[in-house]
Each structure stands twice: as structure tokens, then as C-alpha cells.
Design a protein around this motif. Structure first.
Motif, PDB file in Angstrom:
ATOM      1  N   PRO A 234      26.914  86.458  25.798  1.00 29.53           N
ATOM      2  CA  PRO A 234      27.521  87.431  24.868  1.00 29.53           C
ATOM      3  C   PRO A 234      28.952  87.740  25.282  1.00 29.53           C
ATOM      4  O   PRO A 234      29.236  87.951  26.465  1.00 29.53           O
ATOM      5  CB  PRO A 234      26.608  88.643  24.989  1.00 29.53           C
ATOM      6  CG  PRO A 234      25.284  88.076  25.420  1.00 29.53           C
ATOM      7  CD  PRO A 234      25.620  86.938  26.327  1.00 29.53           C
ATOM      8  N   ARG A 235      29.852  87.817  24.308  1.00 28.36           N
ATOM      9  CA  ARG A 235      31.270  87.984  24.623  1.00 28.36           C
ATOM     10  C   ARG A 235      32.043  88.476  23.412  1.00 28.36           C
ATOM     11  O   ARG A 235      31.533  88.464  22.272  1.00 28.36           O
ATOM     12  CB  ARG A 235      31.856  86.656  25.101  1.00 28.36           C
ATOM     13  CG  ARG A 235      31.870  85.566  24.037  1.00 28.36           C
ATOM     14  CD  ARG A 235      32.261  84.217  24.631  1.00 28.36           C
ATOM     15  NE  ARG A 235      31.264  83.736  25.577  1.00 28.36           N
ATOM     16  CZ  ARG A 235      31.491  82.768  26.465  1.00 28.36           C
ATOM     17  NH1 ARG A 235      32.678  82.196  26.525  1.00 28.36           N
ATOM     18  NH2 ARG A 235      30.549  82.374  27.281  1.00 28.36           N
ATOM     19  N   PHE A 236      33.273  88.866  23.650  1.00 28.47           N
ATOM     20  CA  PHE A 236      34.203  89.203  22.584  1.00 28.47           C
ATOM     21  C   PHE A 236      35.610  88.799  23.017  1.00 28.47           C
ATOM     22  O   PHE A 236      35.832  88.386  24.159  1.00 28.47           O
ATOM     23  CB  PHE A 236      34.132  90.686  22.223  1.00 28.47           C
ATOM     24  CG  PHE A 236      34.666  91.631  23.277  1.00 28.47           C
ATOM     25  CD1 PHE A 236      35.801  92.403  23.041  1.00 28.47           C
ATOM     26  CD2 PHE A 236      34.042  91.773  24.511  1.00 28.47           C
ATOM     27  CE1 PHE A 236      36.287  93.275  23.997  1.00 28.47           C
ATOM     28  CE2 PHE A 236      34.513  92.642  25.481  1.00 28.47           C
ATOM     29  CZ  PHE A 236      35.647  93.396  25.220  1.00 28.47           C
ATOM     30  N   ASP A 237      36.565  88.898  22.088  1.00 21.07           N
ATOM     31  CA  ASP A 237      37.962  88.503  22.325  1.00 21.07           C
ATOM     32  C   ASP A 237      38.077  87.051  22.779  1.00 21.07           C
ATOM     33  O   ASP A 237      38.908  86.715  23.622  1.00 21.07           O
ATOM     34  CB  ASP A 237      38.619  89.435  23.342  1.00 21.07           C
ATOM     35  CG  ASP A 237      38.989  90.779  22.730  1.00 21.07           C
ATOM     36  OD1 ASP A 237      38.883  90.903  21.496  1.00 21.07           O
ATOM     37  OD2 ASP A 237      39.377  91.691  23.472  1.00 21.07           O
ATOM     38  N   HIS A 238      37.235  86.172  22.230  1.00 19.35           N
ATOM     39  CA  HIS A 238      37.311  84.739  22.469  1.00 19.35           C
ATOM     40  C   HIS A 238      38.062  84.087  21.306  1.00 19.35           C
ATOM     41  O   HIS A 238      38.554  84.771  20.413  1.00 19.35           O
ATOM     42  CB  HIS A 238      35.899  84.156  22.581  1.00 19.35           C
ATOM     43  CG  HIS A 238      35.030  84.542  21.418  1.00 19.35           C
ATOM     44  ND1 HIS A 238      34.363  85.756  21.351  1.00 19.35           N
ATOM     45  CD2 HIS A 238      34.746  83.903  20.251  1.00 19.35           C
ATOM     46  CE1 HIS A 238      33.698  85.850  20.209  1.00 19.35           C
ATOM     47  NE2 HIS A 238      33.918  84.730  19.518  1.00 19.35           N
ATOM     48  N   THR A 239      38.166  82.765  21.316  1.00 20.57           N
ATOM     49  CA  THR A 239      38.725  82.028  20.189  1.00 20.57           C
ATOM     50  C   THR A 239      37.721  80.979  19.742  1.00 20.57           C
ATOM     51  O   THR A 239      36.858  80.543  20.513  1.00 20.57           O
ATOM     52  CB  THR A 239      40.046  81.330  20.547  1.00 20.57           C
ATOM     53  OG1 THR A 239      39.868  80.578  21.749  1.00 20.57           O
ATOM     54  CG2 THR A 239      41.162  82.328  20.748  1.00 20.57           C
TER      55      THR A 239
END
Length: 547
Positions: A234-239
Motif C-alpha cells: 500500500p502506498r501513495f504519491d507514486h507514479t
């Protein structure tokens, strides 16, 4: 949590020297690259991008009122115009829409209004102008810009989709149905045909996600993709990017404690996740970066790891999965920022990268552009140019004519056609030659930079050698002094040993002194007795003699 970072950043890398007149020339210098160039400004010359060197970022000088500096905004390019929506600054969400004309290099503000009668607008939702939002995504669909997700002050439970009509400048909420995802920000959105693929993000309760949703743009219906194999953490601010209309690529991002530099691929046909190894240059973990694809090349800019910004501009060949560092900026440069946006614009048939905003200890509102080097062939274009081939054919035919002097009418006609084609394509050939010259200038500039660095390194080596010789002499002198001190210490230790022996023998000396004192006292006593006896005996004799 990945948030504002207080980097010790200050000055920018690029220093434009500009006349504000629209017909003047922008000259720039760069501390890192040591090169200079020029960019034509203003509406009188919309071909400023042709003056750019390949793969060098340049800060444009612009006209009009600049938008507020910001980060985590959304950006999209439509018809050579860069649209900037929302973002965050000093903990405050922004709601404005700014437009940068990439031909005239002028900023303007887009005034929005609500539309009373639009299909797919939910009447139960309030009629409000675009809400202040950060961490959202924006892309073009038809004659509209669609804004998806993001964090806002009055965020709803489910993900919202807003629209901006590019013709009427009306805006509103698009009604979506199906399995609508929970509201979130920092997610990635990738358009694959008429399907919008969303991955990951962080909801309003700071819960991180790694789910995959798809929005059918024809029916505005959401669905959840059932995937197999091991998904990304789980993550955010990826591309994210799509390759060959089949493979969804996820790079980087962060959790609340870990930053990633991994690459994950979702096969949209088999719905299987995989984690291939990236070849080429090693890259540091990062989040808050931005990416854009041109053909099979994925350009990635900015981001950071909560300690420093990522200065590299990366290129990932999505066919070969080879990562290359194209260029690097200084650690204090706006391009080494979190929450920067990256877009591309097609000018005269050539793609130009456009970066805006970001935060690296300072909020930025600069527009940076870079001209990517053509990568369709490892050889110079002139060797594959049809114009060059036609010209070569015409020269060969003319040479044959001068030798033989005997050509049939049909051959003469073919020769004339070839010559006409060659003349007609001279302009393309000249364009290819100019491109080669441009690349030659860039290589000469890079060579000059390497030579300057070598000269600097040589001077530093000579200085270091001299310093080493001086230090060696000083070391020998100190070693001699140290040996002398050691000899002196040995002598002192011998004297101390003798004194210690003397101190140890002092009790026996004291006893001898005491014994001598006793003997002296006894002797004095004996002397006194003898003297007394003598006096007594002397008195008796005189007394007898007198009697």
C-alpha cells in the motif's frame, strides 16, 4: 507521513537574464552544466523550443501574473496550453485554475462558473465552484478536463469526479455509478483507451491502499479489478504509466514510514502482478515525483525521501525496463521537489517536457522545459533521411549521365523526377543537418565541461600533493621531537626510580640517626659523670695540702 520537508534549499540552478520585451531573447546559464543558450520569447516567435539544447532543463521567463507557488496540484496540456488546478500552500488547499500558453509564454487565470443543466450532474450535490483540492489527478476527455480524487476540506465519503468545460468554462460534478471507490488522495490515474485505471492512494483516515479500480469513461461506471499474484505494498504519491495498452507500471511512492524505488507491473489482460528487476542506473527511493510517457519512454522528475529532494531526471525504457539518469540538477533546484507536475506539449511535431511547481523547503511557481533527444534510432537521422537518399540518387544519376551521355527519354524523365525530389527535400535535409549541428554543439559543450572538470581535478590533485609533502615534513619533525621527549622521559623515569629507592631506605637511616643520638646522649652523660668525679677528687687534694 510524507509531508512538507524543511530542506536547506535556497537559490535555483538556472539564472535567466531576460528583457521583458516580447521579441527579445532569453539567455540562461547553469552552474552545473556550464553551458549557455537562448530561447526566443513572446508571441512574435512561437518556435522558441527549437533553440533549446537536448536534455537540459531551462527556466522560462514568462509574462502575465504568475500563479501562486504550490505543490501537489494537478496539471494537463490541451492545445499547447498548460492547465494547473488546485494544490496546496502553507497547509491551505487551493481552488484556482491557471493557464499557461506555451506559444506566447503568458499566464492567465481561468474564470469558472457552475452550469445549470448538464447531463450526469447529481442534483443532490451542492452547486459550488471547483472545491479547493490537493493530491488529485486531472486529464482531458473530449472537450472537458476531468478532475478525480484528492484531499479537500469537505471531502465526501466516496471518490468525486469533477469536470471543467474547456469551451464554456462551466464546471460541476460528474455522476458516477457502480462500485465507487472510497475518497482518497495521492492515487495514480492512467487512461487506457476508454478505461481509467486507478491504483493506491491514502483515504481521509490516513489509511493506505493498494487496490485497483477502473472507470468506464463511456458509461461513467466504476468497478474493482480482481487481480492475482503479489500486489505492490500500500502506498501513495507514486507514479504510474501504461505500456503497449496492456501493462500498467507503478514506480516509487511511500507509506507512512518507508519510501520505495521498486517497479511493479500489472498485466491488464491476465490481471497478474509482477515485480521485474530494473536494469541500468540505480535510483534512490522517492515519493511525490511526476512522470509522463512519450512512446515507450517514461520520463520521471522530482520527488524526495523526507531528507532531500531527488535531483535526477530519469528515463525508463518500458520495453527493455532499463533506467537511465538523463541529467541532474542541484539539490536546491525547484526540479528536485516533492509535488512537482510534469506534462508534455507537442510543438511543431516535437514533444517538449514541461514541469511546474513543487516544494523543496520553498514553494515554487517556475515553468521549466526540456527538449528530449530523439530516441527512435541509435544513428543520426541524416543517415536514414529520405531527403539524403533522394539527393544521393540524383547525384549518382547525374554522374552516370555525364559519363555515358546516352540515356533514353524515359531515363531522362526518371532523372528529372529524382532531381525534383532531391530539390524538394533539401529543406528536410537542411533540417536534419541543423539537428546534427545542434547535437554537435551540445556534445562540444559537454566535452568542454569535462575538460574544465579534469583541469579542476588536476589542480586539486596538485594542491593535495603539495599539502601531503608539507604534512610529511611536519610529521617527520614531530616524530623527531617525540623521540627526544621519549629519551627525556626515560631519564626522568631513572631518576624517579633512584629517588624512590632512597625514599624506601629512609627508615633505616632514621633508625641509625636515633641510635647515634642515643650514643651521643650516653657519651654526654658519661662525660658529665667523669667531670663530676674529677672535680671532687681535685678538691680533696687541695684541702689536704692546705691542712
Amino acid at each position: 507521513m510524507f509531508c512538507l520537508r524543511s530542506f536547506p534549499f535556497s537559490n535555483e540552478l538556472f539564472f535567466p537574464l531576460v528583457s521583458r520585451q516580447p521579441h527579445k531573447v532569453l539567455e540562461y546559464r547553469t552552474d552545473k552544466l556550464g553551458t549557455s543558450g537562448k530561447v526566443w520569447m513572446g508571441a512574435e516567435n512561437s518556435h522558441w523550443h527549437l533553440e533549446l539544447n537536448y536534455e537540459q532543463w531551462v527556466a522560462l521567463s514568462v509574462s502575465g501574473s504568475r500563479p501562486s507557488a504550490r505543490y501537489k496540484h494537478a496539471a494537463a496540456v490541451v492545445d499547447a496550453k498548460l492547465y494547473i488546478s488546485g494544490g496546496s500552500r502553507n497547509g491551505r488547499y487551493l481552488s484556482d485554475v491557471q493557464v499557461f500558453d506555451l506559444e506566447t509564454l503568458a499566464w492567465s487565470s481561468l474564470k469558472l462558473s457552475t452550469e445549470p443543466n448538464v447531463d450526469k450532474i447529481n442534483d443532490s450535490l451542492p452547486r459550488e465552484i471547483l472545491p479547493a483540492t490537493s493530491g488529485h489527478s486531472m486529464f482531458k476527455w473530449g472537450n472537458k478536463l476531468l478532475l478525480v480524487g484528492g484531499h479537500s476540506k469537505n471531502i465526501s465519503a466516496n471518490l468525486s469526479v469533477w469536470f471543467i468545460d474547456l469551451e464554456s468554462h462551466h464546471c460541476g460534478v460528474v455522476e458516477t455509478t457502480g462500485k465507487v471507490p472510497v475518497a482518497r488522495g495521492g492515487q495514480s490515474l492512467t487512461l487506457v483507451g476508454s478505461k481509467l485505471i486507478m491504483f493506491g492512494g491514502e483515504d481521509r483516515h490516513r489509511q493506505l491502499m493498494n487496490d485497483v479500480h477502473v472507470l468506464d469513461m463511456e458509461t461513467m461506471t466504476w468497478d474493482v479489478l480482481a487481480v492475482t499474484q503479489t500486489p505492490p505494498a500500500p502506498r501513495f504519491d507514486h507514479t504510474a504509466a501504461v505500456h503497449a495498452e496492456r501493462y500498467l507500471l507503478i514506480f516509487g511512492g511511500c507509506s507512512h514510514s518507508i519510501f520505495f524505488n521498486d517497479l511493479h507491473v500489472l498485466d491488464l489482460e491476465t490481471m497478474e502482478w509482477s515485480q521485474p528487476q530494473i536494469q541500468g542506473d540505480l535510483v534512490t527511493p522517492r515519493a511525490g515525483h511526476a512522470g509522463i510517457t512519450i512512446d515507450e519512454n517514461w520520463y520521471i522528475v522530482g520527488g524526495g525521501d523526507n531528507r532531500s529532494g531527488a535531483p535526477e531526471t530519469l528515463l525508463l525504457n518500458m520495453s527493455k525496463l532499463v533506467m537511465t539518469v538523463l541529467t541532474s540538477v542541484g539539490g536546491r533546484d525547484p526540479l528536485a521537489s516533492e509535488g512537482v507536475s510534469l506534462s508534455s506539449v507537442l510543438l511543431d511535431g516535437e514533444e517538449i517536457l514541461v514541469a511546474f511547481g513543487g516544494y523543496n523547503g520553498k514553494y515554487n511557481n517556475e515553468v521549466y522545459v526540456m527538449r528530449p533527444k530523439p530516441r527512435d534510432s541509435p544513428h543520426p537521422k541524416i543517415f536514414q533521411s529520405p531527403a539524403a537518399a533522394a539527393a544521393a540518387a540524383s547525384v549518382t544519376a547525374a554522374y552516370a549521365l555525364s559519363k555515358s551521355g546516352k540515356l533514353e527519354f524515359s531515363e531522362m524523365e526518371d532523372l528529372n523526377i529524382k532531381l525534383a525530389q532531391g530539390n524538394g527535400s533539401q529543406r528536410d535535409l537542411a533540417s536534419d543537418i541543423n539537428a546534427i549541428r545542434e547535437e554537435k554543439k551540445m556534445l562540444e559543450s559537454a566535452l568542454a565541461k569535462v575538460r574544465a572538470e579534469n583541469s579542476s581535478f588536476k589542480g586539486k590533485i596538485d594542491e593535495t600533493t603539495g599539502t601531503h609533502a608539507d604534512l610529511s615534513k611536519e610529521l617527520h619533525s614531530v616524530q623527531g621531537q617525540l623521540n627526544a621527549e621519549r629519551s627525556r622521559c626515560a631519564k626522568l623515569e631513572a631518576q624517579i626510580s633512584e629517588l624512590q629507592k632512597m625514599l624506601e631506605s629512609s627508615p633505616s637511616i632514621e633508625e641509625e640517626v636515633q641510635l647515634l643520638r642515643k650514643q651521643k646522649s650516653s657519651w654526654e652523660h658519661d662525660m658529665e659523670l667523669a667531670s663530676a668525679v674529677q672535680r671532687q677528687s681535685s678538691g680533696g687534694v687541695w684541702k689536704w695540702m692546705s691542712g
